[in-house]
Design a protein around this motif. Structure first.
Motif, PDB file in Angstrom:
ATOM      1  N   VAL A   1      -0.747  39.310  20.170  1.00  0.00           N
ATOM      2  CA  VAL A   1      -1.646  40.437  19.927  1.00  0.00           C
ATOM      3  C   VAL A   1      -3.093  40.010  20.129  1.00  0.00           C
ATOM      4  N   PHE A   2      -3.804  40.798  20.947  1.00  0.00           N
ATOM      5  CA  PHE A   2      -5.212  40.545  21.260  1.00  0.00           C
ATOM      6  C   PHE A   2      -6.066  41.729  20.822  1.00  0.00           C
ATOM      7  N   LEU A   3      -7.313  41.427  20.469  1.00  0.00           N
ATOM      8  CA  LEU A   3      -8.272  42.451  20.062  1.00  0.00           C
ATOM      9  C   LEU A   3      -9.540  42.301  20.877  1.00  0.00           C
ATOM     10  N   GLY A   4     -10.067  43.425  21.343  1.00  0.00           N
ATOM     11  CA  GLY A   4     -11.321  43.441  22.088  1.00  0.00           C
ATOM     12  C   GLY A   4     -12.200  44.580  21.620  1.00  0.00           C
ATOM     13  N   ALA A   5     -13.472  44.536  22.032  1.00  0.00           N
ATOM     14  CA  ALA A   5     -14.427  45.599  21.739  1.00  0.00           C
ATOM     15  C   ALA A   5     -14.961  46.122  23.059  1.00  0.00           C
ATOM     16  N   TYR A   6     -15.010  47.464  23.172  1.00  0.00           N
ATOM     17  CA  TYR A   6     -15.440  48.054  24.440  1.00  0.00           C
ATOM     18  C   TYR A   6     -15.978  49.461  24.195  1.00  0.00           C
ATOM     19  N   ASP A   7     -17.074  49.791  24.884  1.00  0.00           N
ATOM     20  CA  ASP A   7     -17.691  51.114  24.765  1.00  0.00           C
ATOM     21  C   ASP A   7     -18.003  51.737  26.114  1.00  0.00           C
ATOM     22  N   GLY A   8     -17.529  51.171  27.191  1.00  0.00           N
ATOM     23  CA  GLY A   8     -17.874  51.667  28.522  1.00  0.00           C
ATOM     24  C   GLY A   8     -16.891  52.693  29.054  1.00  0.00           C
ATOM     25  N   ALA A   9     -16.970  52.880  30.363  1.00  0.00           N
ATOM     26  CA  ALA A   9     -16.121  53.853  31.052  1.00  0.00           C
ATOM     27  C   ALA A   9     -14.665  53.385  31.071  1.00  0.00           C
ATOM     28  N   ILE A  10     -13.767  54.345  30.960  1.00  0.00           N
ATOM     29  CA  ILE A  10     -12.326  54.083  31.017  1.00  0.00           C
ATOM     30  C   ILE A  10     -11.772  54.876  32.192  1.00  0.00           C
ATOM     31  N   MET A  11     -11.052  54.177  33.075  1.00  0.00           N
ATOM     32  CA  MET A  11     -10.474  54.815  34.262  1.00  0.00           C
ATOM     33  C   MET A  11      -8.995  54.467  34.341  1.00  0.00           C
ATOM     34  N   PRO A  12      -8.156  55.139  33.531  1.00  0.00           N
ATOM     35  CA  PRO A  12      -6.745  54.775  33.456  1.00  0.00           C
ATOM     36  C   PRO A  12      -5.974  55.079  34.733  1.00  0.00           C
ATOM     37  N   ASP A  13      -4.933  54.304  34.943  1.00  0.00           N
ATOM     38  CA  ASP A  13      -3.984  54.530  36.032  1.00  0.00           C
ATOM     39  C   ASP A  13      -3.048  55.655  35.588  1.00  0.00           C
ATOM     40  N   ALA A  14      -3.061  56.766  36.298  1.00  0.00           N
ATOM     41  CA  ALA A  14      -2.270  57.940  35.909  1.00  0.00           C
ATOM     42  C   ALA A  14      -0.764  57.686  35.942  1.00  0.00           C
ATOM     43  N   THR A  15      -0.317  56.661  36.663  1.00  0.00           N
ATOM     44  CA  THR A  15       1.114  56.350  36.661  1.00  0.00           C
ATOM     45  C   THR A  15       1.510  55.605  35.388  1.00  0.00           C
ATOM     46  N   GLU A  16       0.534  55.129  34.641  1.00  0.00           N
ATOM     47  CA  GLU A  16       0.779  54.385  33.397  1.00  0.00           C
ATOM     48  C   GLU A  16       0.394  55.184  32.153  1.00  0.00           C
ATOM     49  N   VAL A  17      -0.673  55.965  32.249  1.00  0.00           N
ATOM     50  CA  VAL A  17      -1.305  56.583  31.087  1.00  0.00           C
ATOM     51  C   VAL A  17      -1.398  58.093  31.271  1.00  0.00           C
ATOM     52  N   ALA A  18      -0.808  58.850  30.341  1.00  0.00           N
ATOM     53  CA  ALA A  18      -0.874  60.313  30.393  1.00  0.00           C
ATOM     54  C   ALA A  18      -2.199  60.816  29.822  1.00  0.00           C
ATOM     55  N   GLU A  19      -2.671  60.209  28.751  1.00  0.00           N
ATOM     56  CA  GLU A  19      -3.953  60.552  28.147  1.00  0.00           C
ATOM     57  C   GLU A  19      -4.375  59.412  27.234  1.00  0.00           C
ATOM     58  N   TYR A  20      -5.629  59.437  26.793  1.00  0.00           N
ATOM     59  CA  TYR A  20      -6.145  58.385  25.930  1.00  0.00           C
ATOM     60  C   TYR A  20      -7.269  58.934  25.079  1.00  0.00           C
ATOM     61  N   GLY A  21      -7.634  58.188  24.055  1.00  0.00           N
ATOM     62  CA  GLY A  21      -8.770  58.550  23.219  1.00  0.00           C
ATOM     63  C   GLY A  21      -9.023  57.495  22.175  1.00  0.00           C
ATOM     64  N   PHE A  22     -10.204  57.542  21.593  1.00  0.00           N
ATOM     65  CA  PHE A  22     -10.556  56.679  20.463  1.00  0.00           C
ATOM     66  C   PHE A  22     -10.354  57.476  19.186  1.00  0.00           C
ATOM     67  N   PHE A  23      -9.736  56.839  18.181  1.00  0.00           N
ATOM     68  CA  PHE A  23      -9.421  57.495  16.920  1.00  0.00           C
ATOM     69  C   PHE A  23      -9.766  56.566  15.761  1.00  0.00           C
ATOM     70  N   SER A  24     -10.159  57.144  14.637  1.00  0.00           N
ATOM     71  CA  SER A  24     -10.443  56.332  13.448  1.00  0.00           C
ATOM     72  C   SER A  24      -9.150  55.707  12.940  1.00  0.00           C
ATOM     73  N   LEU A  25      -9.272  54.583  12.270  1.00  0.00           N
ATOM     74  CA  LEU A  25      -8.093  53.926  11.710  1.00  0.00           C
ATOM     75  C   LEU A  25      -7.415  54.827  10.685  1.00  0.00           C
ATOM     76  N   ALA A  26      -8.202  55.562   9.919  1.00  0.00           N
ATOM     77  CA  ALA A  26      -7.631  56.476   8.916  1.00  0.00           C
ATOM     78  C   ALA A  26      -6.823  57.583   9.599  1.00  0.00           C
TER      79      ALA A  26
END
Length: 173
Positions: free
Chosen positions: A117-142
């Motif tokens: 398990v790895f952890l990173g920090a990122y705030d830039g642009a996200i350009m997902p591969d549509a064959t891998e990812v249907a949708e994405y978003g940032f959510f609070s831990l709660a």
């Protein structure tokens, strides 16, 4: 390196052999894997919903990316490669822990992984591969904890195992 082969390991993550990925999942053999978790500056976690046609767990929500290192590839190098391939970005990653899990799926495949398990920090642009990812978003831990509690069927098995451990690691000391 063969991208269709994964590394079979023992319970100490010592390599035993390589095998074609689908065959290893059909036989439920323990193999090396990794999971990448990404946080932004607002302390929100990046989740992706896997593409519907993934070979298992399609359409379920999970961490930023996960996969298997190829034979001869270092786990951290594979994590960076896959983050770029799936989500279209890379960032520094810190290894937090490992865990092992075993889960069988309706399609006859079995995940039996020694997961790094790895952890990173990122705030830039996200350009997902549509064959891998249907949708994405940032959510609070709660919010994630509430969703996992209320609708666990919407999340991948490994995410439900790893998320509480990640959440504990992220607690202010």
């Amino acid at each position: 390196m063969r991208s269709d082969h994964i590394i079979l390991v023992n319970e100490h993550d010592e390599p035993l052999a390589t095998m074609e990925k689908l065959e290893a999942h059909q036989k439920g053999l323990l193999h090396r894997a990794f999971s990448v978790f990404i946080m932004n500056a607002a302390n929100e976690m990046l989740l992706q919903r896997r593409a519907i046609d993934k070979y298992h767990s399609g359409g379920l929500w999970t961490n930023a990316c996960c996969s298997h290192p190829m034979p001869g590839e270092e786990v951290q190098d594979a994590a960076h490669r896959r983050l770029q391939e799936e989500m279209g970005f890379d960032c520094p990653l810190e290894k937090l822990f490992t865990f092992t899990y075993h889960a069988s799926f309706d399609n006859g495949l079995t995940e039996h992984e020694y997961d790094h398990v790895f952890l990173g920090a990122y705030d830039g642009a996200i350009m997902p591969d549509a064959t891998e990812v249907a949708e994405y978003g940032f959510f609070s831990l709660a919010e994630i904890a509430r969703q996992v509690r209320d609708t666990p069927e919407r999340f991948t098995y490994w995410f439900k195992v790893a998320f509480p451990m990640i959440k504990e690691q992220l607690k202010p000391q």
